[in-house]
Design a protein around this motif. Structure first.
Motif, PDB file in Angstrom:
ATOM      1  N   UNK A 242      -0.144   6.345   9.605  1.00 41.74           N
ATOM      2  CA  UNK A 242      -1.099   6.389   8.498  1.00 41.74           C
ATOM      3  C   UNK A 242      -2.471   6.839   9.002  1.00 41.74           C
ATOM      4  N   UNK A 243      -2.890   6.350  10.165  1.00 44.95           N
ATOM      5  CA  UNK A 243      -4.179   6.762  10.731  1.00 44.95           C
ATOM      6  C   UNK A 243      -4.225   8.253  11.011  1.00 44.95           C
ATOM      7  N   UNK A 244      -3.070   8.845  11.209  1.00 41.94           N
ATOM      8  CA  UNK A 244      -2.986  10.284  11.488  1.00 41.94           C
ATOM      9  C   UNK A 244      -2.715  11.098  10.225  1.00 41.94           C
ATOM     10  N   UNK A 245      -2.903  10.473   9.069  1.00 45.31           N
ATOM     11  CA  UNK A 245      -2.884  11.206   7.812  1.00 45.31           C
ATOM     12  C   UNK A 245      -1.547  11.306   7.112  1.00 45.31           C
ATOM     13  N   UNK A 246      -0.553  10.526   7.537  1.00 44.55           N
ATOM     14  CA  UNK A 246       0.761  10.576   6.915  1.00 44.55           C
ATOM     15  C   UNK A 246       0.928   9.419   5.935  1.00 44.55           C
ATOM     16  N   UNK A 247       1.625   9.681   4.838  1.00 51.13           N
ATOM     17  CA  UNK A 247       1.983   8.623   3.885  1.00 51.13           C
ATOM     18  C   UNK A 247       3.384   8.141   4.252  1.00 51.13           C
ATOM     19  N   UNK A 248       3.503   6.853   4.598  1.00 53.45           N
ATOM     20  CA  UNK A 248       4.741   6.356   5.191  1.00 53.45           C
ATOM     21  C   UNK A 248       5.396   5.298   4.309  1.00 53.45           C
ATOM     22  N   UNK A 249       6.704   5.468   4.092  1.00 48.95           N
ATOM     23  CA  UNK A 249       7.554   4.435   3.492  1.00 48.95           C
ATOM     24  C   UNK A 249       8.553   4.012   4.549  1.00 48.95           C
ATOM     25  N   UNK A 250       8.994   2.765   4.461  1.00 50.51           N
ATOM     26  CA  UNK A 250       9.930   2.273   5.465  1.00 50.51           C
ATOM     27  C   UNK A 250      11.122   1.596   4.806  1.00 50.51           C
ATOM     28  N   UNK A 251      12.309   1.908   5.328  1.00 52.19           N
ATOM     29  CA  UNK A 251      13.524   1.192   4.975  1.00 52.19           C
ATOM     30  C   UNK A 251      14.109   0.633   6.255  1.00 52.19           C
ATOM     31  N   UNK A 252      14.575  -0.618   6.199  1.00 49.21           N
ATOM     32  CA  UNK A 252      15.084  -1.295   7.396  1.00 49.21           C
ATOM     33  C   UNK A 252      16.572  -1.096   7.593  1.00 49.21           C
ATOM     34  N   UNK A 253      17.234  -0.383   6.703  1.00 44.82           N
ATOM     35  CA  UNK A 253      18.670  -0.130   6.815  1.00 44.82           C
ATOM     36  C   UNK A 253      18.984   1.183   6.115  1.00 44.82           C
ATOM     37  N   UNK A 254      20.258   1.549   6.118  1.00 41.82           N
ATOM     38  CA  UNK A 254      20.652   2.783   5.468  1.00 41.82           C
ATOM     39  C   UNK A 254      20.686   2.689   3.960  1.00 41.82           C
ATOM     40  N   UNK A 255      20.716   1.477   3.436  1.00 41.40           N
ATOM     41  CA  UNK A 255      20.768   1.289   1.987  1.00 41.40           C
ATOM     42  C   UNK A 255      19.522   1.882   1.332  1.00 41.40           C
ATOM     43  N   UNK A 256      19.729   2.725   0.349  1.00 41.45           N
ATOM     44  CA  UNK A 256      18.618   3.305  -0.385  1.00 41.45           C
ATOM     45  C   UNK A 256      18.079   4.601   0.180  1.00 41.45           C
ATOM     46  N   UNK A 257      18.532   4.983   1.363  1.00 42.64           N
ATOM     47  CA  UNK A 257      17.995   6.199   1.983  1.00 42.64           C
ATOM     48  C   UNK A 257      18.323   7.434   1.147  1.00 42.64           C
ATOM     49  N   UNK A 258      19.575   7.557   0.743  1.00 41.84           N
ATOM     50  CA  UNK A 258      19.977   8.752  -0.006  1.00 41.84           C
ATOM     51  C   UNK A 258      19.262   8.846  -1.358  1.00 41.84           C
ATOM     52  N   UNK A 259      18.850   7.703  -1.893  1.00 42.49           N
ATOM     53  CA  UNK A 259      18.119   7.701  -3.160  1.00 42.49           C
ATOM     54  C   UNK A 259      16.642   8.055  -2.970  1.00 42.49           C
ATOM     55  N   UNK A 260      16.187   8.047  -1.721  1.00 37.45           N
ATOM     56  CA  UNK A 260      14.761   8.217  -1.439  1.00 37.45           C
ATOM     57  C   UNK A 260      14.429   9.575  -0.843  1.00 37.45           C
TER      58      UNK A 260
END
Length: 225
Positions: free
Chosen positions: A21-39
């Motif tokens: 984030x400090x380097x200008x990126x907007x970050x989302x995090x998922x802790x598992x594979x669930x939901x990745x394909x939807x995101x």
């Protein structure tokens, strides 16, 4: 730029996310594979750890690539050559081994994002040879009318070879256009991508290797601008 971090280790994620984030990126995090394909449709780059609790990261990488052309960078502690090759064959655009420098990771994020545009292959219109049809503008390849799912870099490599119209496309040119550098790792990765193309297209003889120089098509394709 929108980044999806797929990382199950809270300590790693808690340290990495604010740094990105400090380097200008907007970050989302998922802790598992669930939901990745939807995101993946909502982000520009996926940072994918392979050691996930619910799915093998290589399998997930293949699923992402089948569903989307989003840029994927594997960030994993698995650093053996076979692991890197496996990740690239699964459709990753880049592979970074933990521990890594955050600034290097950010540089790679920007590099794969810059290379996302199909225009990087430097050609427009369509071309056809031996039942293989490539549409440069739509970023699509079909074989005998059936769509073939290529990763972004596979498409770029194939596009450069096709755009050469049967002449030899040098390794140096491909490496510079697609990877932006021509190191030993990139040379090995190029070989993997060409092998993937031959398999996915079902035409092993379509792309000829000119040893020590580069690659060319078996003959000049039919082109339409």
């Amino acid at each position: 730029m929108r980044v999806l971090l797929v990382e199950d280790d809270d300590r790693v994620a808690d340290a990495l996310m604010p740094a990105l984030v400090r380097r200008g990126l907007a970050v989302r995090r998922l802790a598992s594979g669930a939901g990745v394909l939807d995101t993946v449709g909502e982000v520009d780059v996926v940072l994918l750890d392979l050691g996930l609790p619910d799915v093998d990261g290589v399998v997930l990488c293949r699923q992402i690539r089948a569903a989307s052309d989003v840029a994927v960078i594997v960030v994993s502690a698995r650093g053996e050559v076979d692991d890197r090759i496996l990740g690239l064959r699964a459709g990753a655009d880049d592979y970074l081994v933990k521990p890594y420098d955050v600034d290097e990771l950010v540089a790679r994020v920007h590099a794969v994002r810059r290379r996302k545009a199909p225009a990087a292959v430097g050609a427009t219109g369509t071309a056809e040879l031996d039942g293989v049809h490539i549409d440069f503008d739509r970023h699509e390849v079909t074989v005998d009318g059936a769509a073939v799912a290529l990763s972004r870099k596979e498409f770029q490599v194939f596009g450069l070879i096709v755009a050469a119209d049967g002449a030899v496309c040098s390794r140096e040119h491909i490496l510079e256009e697609v990877w932006g550098r021509a190191g030993a790792a990139e040379n090995r990765t190029l070989d993997v991508h060409v092998a993937n193309l031959r398999t996915k297209l079902g035409r092993p003889a379509l792309i000829e290797t000119v040893r020590g120089v580069g690659y060319r098509l078996a003959r000049k394709p039919d082109r339409a601008e």
